[in-house]
Design an enzyme around this catalytic site. Sequence first.
Site, PDB file in Angstrom:
ATOM      1  N   ASP A  84      41.207  44.878  35.387  1.00  0.00           N
ATOM      2  CA  ASP A  84      40.862  44.356  36.706  1.00  0.00           C
ATOM      3  C   ASP A  84      39.484  44.819  37.143  1.00  0.00           C
ATOM      4  O   ASP A  84      38.770  44.109  37.850  1.00  0.00           O
ATOM      5  CB  ASP A  84      41.907  44.783  37.733  1.00  0.00           C
ATOM      6  N   GLU A 137      51.083  48.953  29.359  1.00  0.00           N
ATOM      7  CA  GLU A 137      49.721  48.789  28.856  1.00  0.00           C
ATOM      8  C   GLU A 137      49.089  50.145  28.537  1.00  0.00           C
ATOM      9  O   GLU A 137      48.391  50.292  27.529  1.00  0.00           O
ATOM     10  CB  GLU A 137      48.866  48.050  29.879  1.00  0.00           C
TER      11      GLU A 137
END
Length: 219
Positions: free
Chosen positions: A83, A102
């Site tokens: 992000d 992740e």
Amino acid sequence: MDLDAQRKAAGERAAEFVQDGMVIGYGTGRAATAALEAVAKRKVRVRGVPTSEKTVTICRRLGLEMVEFDDHPRLDLVIDGADEVDPRGQMLKGGGGAHVREKLVALASARRIIVVEEPKLVPHLGATREVPIEVVFFGWRGTVERIAAVLPGARRREGPPTDNGGVIVDASLPAGADLRALDRALKGIAGVVDHGLFLDLEPTVVVGTASGVRLISGG
């Protein structure tokens, strides 16, 4: 190029890091999906660990072979998105709520290939996003209160539980925050599973820009 085209171009470049016979991490999100589509098109023999149930569905559609993480605790590389990425390669992830898996996959990987479009490059983490924090469902209100003592304004994200059955809490990063100290503080809170600060992982960042693709090398 528009952002979709930037992601596609960066994903195609990232897929070139995947070699025949590798066992890799399959990331989550639009940028990671663009890279996985490119991997599938290359027809290399690859197996991987998906980082979310959404990615499981994508891998089935693409015909990418999946393996159990516990059977392959060491991976050749992971291809994922982010992000935000700052100039030191520190990352903020978890907009899709998959950051716990992740991070586990990133830590297990010998190399981290991160696919982003140019607007994801920021001067400091928290410039455009809040930091997500996954907490266990049991007693989540109390956990949010403890997080808010460290990051005022922390609040539960609306939506379904995570793939791990947890709750996502979002909180703004204060300007000039000591990220490593914040990492330790959040992990020291009972009920916190993990947060979206991905620090000191030395990623290779593949950036899609309006004029093409460029690489920012990790360590």
